[in-house]
Design an enzyme around this catalytic site. Structure first.
Site, PDB file in Angstrom:
ATOM      1  CB  SER A 181      -0.954  -0.038   1.199  1.00 26.19           C
ATOM      2  OG  SER A 181      -1.988   0.896   1.054  1.00 26.19           O
ATOM      3  CG  ASP A 211      -7.016  -2.063  -3.524  1.00 26.30           C
ATOM      4  OD1 ASP A 211      -7.672  -1.324  -2.758  1.00 26.30           O
ATOM      5  OD2 ASP A 211      -5.808  -2.286  -3.377  1.00 26.30           O
ATOM      6  CG  HIS A 238      -6.010  -2.200   0.082  1.00 28.58           C
ATOM      7  ND1 HIS A 238      -5.203  -1.568  -0.837  1.00 28.58           N
ATOM      8  CD2 HIS A 238      -5.480  -1.929   1.295  1.00 28.58           C
ATOM      9  CE1 HIS A 238      -4.229  -0.927  -0.204  1.00 28.58           C
ATOM     10  NE2 HIS A 238      -4.373  -1.132   1.094  1.00 28.58           N
TER      11      HIS A 238
END
Length: 702
Positions: free
Chosen positions: A554, A640, A675
């Site tokens: 991320s 995501d 995600h």
């Protein structure tokens, strides 16, 4: 010599130049077409993805599979090792609340948690008294992705709200379950943030709804038995730059509406005595001022950085007049000692604080003011503060672990100061802490700061520079990566790896200033700190540049992209999970879910030329250049909403175009997840085994 041999030709993404001019600067993006025009609808129905984009992502997956084909036996072994360290039929220690105690358990072979309750003082080992409230495996049956959002019981214990996401897009559906019969009521609430808060009478609840841009912009009040379309709008946040959540107090006196971005807070309170009233503001939002509150009977205890309290202080205010004019300091600010969170119970106030990277729990008697601490002696460790589900209690719960010590769960009596060990994490395949070493070292940074680095390795690992190393980093949003027990990384340590966590700027490991000095105009400190950690580990012969595999996900994936551009020669390989690498384009697009709320973290390049230039100077995608990149593995999720799938896809296409080296650039897109990757506990282990097999292959240790 490359460990990747006889690979087919990699996919070459088509170039479809798209130009954009901001602040007099024109940029051209050859791969912008990989972003689906209908991305919002596609998150809810992945089948409508543009066929050309799908074809390219699938071609990337085919190439990635060819490059990793020889690691499949290793992946199987790693998965078996990791699974062997999990107690498959594990159960939590239930938390007491009213006449019951609530917990979760797993079944052997099961992917999802099961929620249960027992009588308050029932024997936790007696499964015959266990009432299963929600069977996660049953609910997930037949779905390629399924994530539970939890189960929240009503005050009278008759019903529960539970939520699920079955696409990975983080649009949760809420249902209401009769806890006595196990049947769901007719109420179904769509497009929520994942949970709800009951009104005290158990006949209605509050929830946050996500708009078309995936932002929690509205709080609604739902009355059981009525359609969602009739739900009353309690509050709407008009500013797209703010997140919003809804919660409740232990005393059931208030519904909290929490409005915040990364540096500014605002709370609105709704008294449960009048559910139809308008929520009242506590303290109006003021840029840079954060606060959170917890109820203490006739007062609120408020954790805030108001004034000069950079590392936060605690104030109190009357429940009937909590505005800032009535705030009175009770726990003063101590520079360098960051107060992370706080809780209040009938007779005690407690808070979790961190100094020099190490946490401790502080407890104050509300009547006498006497304080004491819960702390531990290891060089690096992690503490978790669970508190209690009831207000009128002297017993709280906390957890402790270190890189070598399995997690231990304690009940703690705040009056007698007695610790009761409730549970120690079991490692069925066996674990001897004495076989491993955990250390906290400090790497000198470019500007005189020192970067904490937590290390784990086997005692018999030769520290002569020959050991490979997985170096993990994050460094954003003030998030601190704990030095806690992680059974998965033992598979690397057992193969001679040094496992390292770099506690770089952008987190709050060394206080709030550590965060401030790793954001906005100081963002490059994050990247330099990580490289400094690699330099130190090389110089001290914990490893060598030829053996360091960097990993981050991320915002930590942005870190991976930045260090790949800045110092590719210092890393043997890079793993970037759901990497936020297209920073400038994303921050220029205010329709994306997280863009407006993220401007305080990265800058607003739409409004500010200076912030545009700052981001442009480090944005990984924009700074890919003609250089020899090391082997790189990027991972994305099709649905995501946080780091959209096209960021890693575009990045890999550009890296492959620009690199002057022969090392493969790989992209794996999970076509059934978002995600967080795969949703089941064993599915997640398969993903970790895949990532670790890449690291082991790159290190030449297969």
């Amino acid at each position: 010599m490359s460990v990747f041999k006889n690979l087919p030709n990699p996919p070459a993404a088509a170039k479809k130049p798209l130009s954009d001019t901001r602040h007099g600067v024109t940029r051209t993006d050859d791969y912008a077409w990989l972003r689906a025009d209908n991305w919002q609808a596609m998150f809810k129905d992945p089948s409508i993805l543009d066929p050309e984009i799908r074809k390219h992502l699938e071609a990337e997956n085919t190439y990635m599979n060819a490059a990793m084909e020889d690691t499949k036996p290793l992946q199987t072994v790693l998965f078996s090792e990791m699974r062997g360290r999990i107690k498959e039929d594990d159960s939590s220690v239930p938390m007491k609340d009213g006449g019951f105690a609530y917990g979760t358990f797993f079944v052997t072979g099961g992917e999802q948690p099961h929620y249960f309750r027992i009588p308050r003082d029932g024997d936790t080992k007696d499964e015959t008294i266990r009432a299963v409230l929600l069977d996660g495996d049953k609910e997930a049956a037949g779905k390629s992705y399924f994530r539970l959002g939890g189960l929240d019981h009503s005050t009278d214990h008759s019903r529960g709200i539970w939520g699920y996401d079955d696409k990975g897009s983080e649009f949760f559906t809420l249902k209401v379950r009769d806890l006595a019969t196990g049947e769901d009521l007719a109420d179904v609430i769509e497009n929520t943030g994942g949970g709800g808060i009951w009104a005290p009478d158990g006949k209605s609840f509050f929830y946050s709804a996500l708009d078309e841009n995936h932002r929690p912009s509205k709080v609604f009040h739902h009355i059981l038995g009525t359609p969602q379309s009739d739900d009353r709008l309690v509050y709407e946040e008009k500013d797209p730059g703010f997140f919003m959540g809804v919660g409740g107090s232990l005393l059931d006196d208030f519904i909290y509406i929490d409005i915040h971005d990364h540096e500014t807070s605002e709370y609105r309170l709704l008294s449960t005595k009048d559910l139809t009233a308008e929520p009242k503001i506590v303290a109006e939002r003021e840029e840079g001022i954060e606060y959170t509150l917890t109820e203490g009977g006739d007062v609120f205890y408020i954790l805030t950085n108001d004034g000069d309290a950079k590392d936060f202080k605690i104030v109190e205010a009357p429940v009937n007049a909590p505005d800032k004019a009535n705030w009175r300091e009770i726990v003063p600010h101590k520079p360098g000692t960051l107060i992370i969170n706080h809780m209040a119970f009938a007779r005690h106030l407690l808070w979790l604080e961190r100094k020099d990277g190490l946490p401790q729990i502080m407890i104050r008697d509300r009547k006498t003011g006497e304080e004491h601490a819960i702390a531990f002696a290891e060089e690096a460790y992690s503490l978790g503060l669970s508190g209690a589900a009831e207000y009128d209690t002297d017993v709280i719960r906390f957890s402790y672990s270190s890189m070598t010590t399995p997690s231990q769960l304690y009940d703690y009596n705040m009056v007698t100061r007695e610790r009761t060990l409730l549970k120690t994490q079991e490692v069925p395949s066996g674990h001897n802490p004495d076989d491993y070493v955990t250390r906290r070292v400090f790497a000198p940074a470019w500007d005189g700061e020192t970067v904490p680095v937590t290390l784990l390795y086997r005692k018999d690992t030769a520290l002569d520079g020959s050991a490979p190393c997985l170096l993990y980093g994050y460094g954003a949003y003030g998030i601190t990566i704990p030095a806690g027990f992680n059974t998965n990384c033992l598979s690397l340590a057992d193969r001679g790896f040094v496992y390292a966590i770099a506690h770089i700027r952008g987190g709050k490991d060394k206080g709030f200033a550590w965060y401030e000095n790793g954001k906005m105009e100081f963002k490059t400190n994050t990247f330099k700190d990580f490289i400094a950690a690699a330099d130190y580990l090389n110089q001290q012969k914990f490893t060598s540049y030829a053996g360091i595999i960097a990993e981050g996900g991320s915002a930590g994936g942005m870190l991976m992209g930045a260090i790949a551009n800045m110092a590719p020669e210092k890393f043997a390989g890079i793993i970037a999970a759901v990497p936020f690498v297209d920073v400038l384009n994303t921050m220029l697009d205010d329709t994306l879910p997280l863009t407006p709320p993220e401007w305080p973290e990265w800058g607003n390049p739409i409004e500010s030329r200076e912030e545009y230039e700052q981001i442009a100077a480090y944005s990984p995608y924009d700074n890919v250049g003609a250089k020899a990149y090391p082997p790189l593995l990027a991972l994305g999720g099709l649905t995501d909403p946080r780091v959209t799938y096209w960021e890693p896809a575009k990045w890999v296409a550009k890296l492959r175009e620009k690199t002057t080296g022969e090392a493969p650039i790989l992209l794996k897109t999970n076509m059934d997840a978002g995600h967080g990757g795969a949703s089941g506990r064993f599915q997640r282990l398969e993903e970790i085994a895949f990532e670790y097999s890449f690291a082991i292959k790159v290190a030449g240790k297969m």
